[in-house]
Every structure is written in C-alpha cells, then in structure tokens.
Design an enzyme around this catalytic site. Structure first.
Site, PDB file in Angstrom:
ATOM      1  N   LYS A   9       0.850  -1.203   0.000  1.00 13.80           N
ATOM      2  CA  LYS A   9       0.000   0.000   0.000  1.00 13.80           C
ATOM      3  C   LYS A   9       0.880   1.246   0.000  1.00 13.80           C
ATOM      4  CE  LYS A   9       0.645   2.062   4.023  1.00 13.80           C
ATOM      5  NZ  LYS A   9       1.084   2.637   4.980  1.00 13.80           N
ATOM      6  N   ASP A 134      -2.943  -1.265  10.190  1.00 14.09           N
ATOM      7  CA  ASP A 134      -3.057  -1.246   8.731  1.00 14.09           C
ATOM      8  C   ASP A 134      -3.679  -2.525   8.169  1.00 14.09           C
ATOM      9  OD1 ASP A 134      -2.026   1.254   8.280  1.00 14.09           O
ATOM     10  OD2 ASP A 134       0.003   0.571   7.806  1.00 14.09           O
TER      11      ASP A 134
HETATM   12  O1  C5P Z   1      -1.147  -0.901  15.146  1.00 14.16           O
HETATM   13  P1  C5P Z   1       0.304  -1.148  14.965  1.00 14.16           P
HETATM   14  O2  C5P Z   1       0.816  -2.258  15.833  1.00 14.16           O
HETATM   15  O3  C5P Z   1       0.697  -1.335  13.526  1.00 14.16           O
HETATM   16  O4  C5P Z   1       1.054   0.183  15.432  1.00 14.16           O
HETATM   17  C1  C5P Z   1       2.432   0.232  15.698  1.00 14.16           C
HETATM   18  C2  C5P Z   1       2.748   1.454  16.524  1.00 14.16           C
HETATM   19  O5  C5P Z   1       2.485   2.637  15.777  1.00 14.16           O
HETATM   20  C3  C5P Z   1       1.898   1.605  17.776  1.00 14.16           C
HETATM   21  O6  C5P Z   1       2.465   0.952  18.853  1.00 14.16           O
HETATM   22  C4  C5P Z   1       1.893   3.111  17.993  1.00 14.16           C
HETATM   23  O7  C5P Z   1       3.102   3.524  18.590  1.00 14.16           O
HETATM   24  C5  C5P Z   1       1.903   3.641  16.575  1.00 14.16           C
HETATM   25  N1  C5P Z   1       0.565   3.986  16.057  1.00 14.16           N
HETATM   26  C6  C5P Z   1      -0.117   5.076  16.572  1.00 14.16           C
HETATM   27  N2  C5P Z   1      -1.350   5.404  16.063  1.00 14.16           N
HETATM   28  C7  C5P Z   1      -1.890   4.680  15.049  1.00 14.16           C
HETATM   29  C8  C5P Z   1      -1.217   3.567  14.526  1.00 14.16           C
HETATM   30  C9  C5P Z   1       0.015   3.239  15.045  1.00 14.16           C
HETATM   31  O8  C5P Z   1       0.361   5.755  17.480  1.00 14.16           O
HETATM   32  N3  C5P Z   1      -3.078   5.049  14.561  1.00 14.16           N
END
Ligand code: C5P
Length: 282
Positions: A9, A134
């Site tokens: 993406k 994502d």
């Molecule tokens: O959801 P995911 O595990 O992919 O996110 C990884 C990190 O990215 C989270 O721990 C957070 O620090 C940050 N994040 C965030 N806000 C989001 C998505 C991700 O702060 N909407």
C-alpha cells in the site's frame, strides 16, 4: 496448498489529527494498493504454525504478522489451529511504510477465511484490527480513506491505473519513534485531504498527485530527511506528477503519467538505491 499474494500500500496522503487516550493516534489518510506483492503459500502440515521466508532477517516466530494472523484467525473462531506451514517470498521492502507485514497478515486471513470460512465479516475485521492498524485496510484493499487508528475505512472512487516508482532508502524507521516525534513537533503543514478527495472524485490523477503529502516527512531526523527530499526531487525531475513518502517511511514513491519516464527515473535511482520498483496502482 494455497498461494496468496499480499500487495503493498501507498499513502497518497497521511495526516495525524491527534494523540488518543489509548496511546494510538487518530489518523486521516488516503490509501492505495499497488500491484507489487509478496507471494505466500500456506499448507496444512504437521503441528503448530511455522513460518519460513526467503529473507534471513525476517522474524519467523510469533512476532511475524502472518503467524499472528493465523493464530488470531483460529482464536477468534474458538478452534484449535491446524498445523500450518506458511512460506513468505518477500518482495515488498520490510519496515518501510508500504504495509508489507500487514499485507502478509491480511493475505493469510483472507486465505484462511476462503478455506475454512469460520468467521463473520465483522469478526474477520476485528481480528485484523487486533493484529495491526493497517491490516483492516490491507484486507479490503483498493482506494480507501482510513481514519481512526487506520481501521475506520471508507471506499473511495478507485484511482485510475497509474504507473508508480517506489524507492526505499537503505535505512529503517521505527514507527513508534516517529509517532513520538510527531507528538513533540508543531506540525506546520498538513495534506490537502479534501482537495485530494475532490481530485479522486474527478478521476484527475495529476491534480491528486500535486496534493500528496505525509506529515511524517516533516519529523524525519535531519540526515534522513535530506535523503527523502533527494529521492522526491529525482522523481519530480524525472517527470513524476507528484511524490511523497509512504506511511512512517522511509519508502518514497512518485506517480507517473507514462511508463517511459518512470522506467528512466527508476534506472537513475537504481544507481544509488537497491530497492527500486516500477509498479502500478490497482
Ligand atoms: O497498530 P500497529 O501495531 O501497527 O502500530 C504500531 C505502533 O504505531 C503503535 O504501537 C503506535 O506507537 C503507533 N501507532 C499510533 N497510532 C496509530 C497507529 C500506530 O500511534 N493510529
């Protein structure tokens, strides 16, 4: 054995609206799938979930998002997982802002659902959200507005098929660190999301490309920001309609009206960067 393709993406726009009480950030981003994809195979075999990949440095244990997706799928169904051998042929750059890991996870969820059909659409979506912000988008794919953590999706008019040059500089980026940098920064620029949505509505790729922007470009540490800017300049000088960084980077991409200048620009970038791809939006 199932064969699955996990497409990458790109963020045509990425805006951070604010930090939430749960530690995540509220985002607003226009997401677009590209043809460039990892190839996965999933076979029922032995006991437990085993992941292998062609990249020696890719974790193959419970940290691997494809493995987590398989576990989450059967956990959500309240069933014991069968033995599974998941093999990943990595094409998408790793830790690079193109949702490679999330897309692998989504492909596994899609494949398992096709084979076992154990979850409702909502339960599948919930399992995806649990794996990563994502993953729900990767499950849906196409041209989407993603809000909330990234899991609140609205279908947009599909972007007309467009040639894209994708270039990943050699360094890696740690997503939580970039979110912390965003918190500490006073953002001066935001993408023109409304303008980009209008351009999509009109099917005007050139207008859309001019409106692409990612707030994380502004908080990249200095030496790296210069690399991002240099790649963007090479893309634009090579005839790109617009260029931006994807996700929390460091991958940069440019949209092109034609394949010829895209191929020429990719060749120029390959003199300096190893991970350069010519692909198209889907
Ligand atoms: O959801 P995911 O595990 O992919 O996110 C990884 C990190 O990215 C989270 O721990 C957070 O620090 C940050 N994040 C965030 N806000 C989001 C998505 C991700 O702060 N909407």
């Amino acid at each position: 054995m199932m064969e699955l393709f996990a497409r990458g993406k790109l963020n045509l726009t990425l805006d951070v609206l604010g930090k939430r009480a749960d530690g995540y950030h509220d985002l607003r981003m226009i997401m677009q799938t590209v043809a460039l994809a990892d190839r996965l195979t999933v076979a029922e075999e032995g006991t437990g979930i085993h992941v292998s990949s062609n990249l020696s440095y890719l974790p193959c244990d419970g940290r691997n998002l494809a493995a987590r997706a398989a576990e989450a799928y059967f956990a959500a169904a309240g069933r014991e997982a069968p033995g599974l051998a998941i093999s990943i042929e990595k094409v998408l750059p790793v830790c690079a802002g193109v949702a490679g890991g999330s897309s692998d996870a989504a492909a596994v969820l899609r494949g398992l659902q096709e084979k076992y059909n154990l979850l409702s659409k909502d339960a599948l979506q919930a399992a995806a959200t649990e794996i990563g912000s994502d993953v729900p988008y990767c499950l849906a794919g196409g041209t989407m507005l993603a809000e909330g953590r990234g899991e609140v999706l609205t279908s947009l008019p599909p972007m007309p098929e467009t040639v894209v040059v994708i270039c990943k500089p050699r360094f890696f980026v740690r997503t939580p660190m970039l979110f912390a940098a965003i918190d500490a920064a006073k953002l001066r620029c935001h993408p023109d999301t409304a303008g980009a949505l209008e351009a999509l509505e009109a099917g005007d790729v050139a207008r859309l490309a001019r409106r692409m922007y990612n707030v994380f470009e502004d908080v990249m540490p200095a030496p790296r920001a210069a690399v991002i800017a240099a790649i963007k300049k090479t893309l634009i000088d090579g005839g790109a309609l617009g260029a931006a960084m994807s996700g929390t980077g460091p991958t940069v991409f440019g949209l092109f009206a034609d394949a010829a200048p895209a191929n020429k620009t990719a060749a120029r970038l390959r003199r300096e960067y190893r991970d350069v791809f010519v692909s198209k939006t889907v």
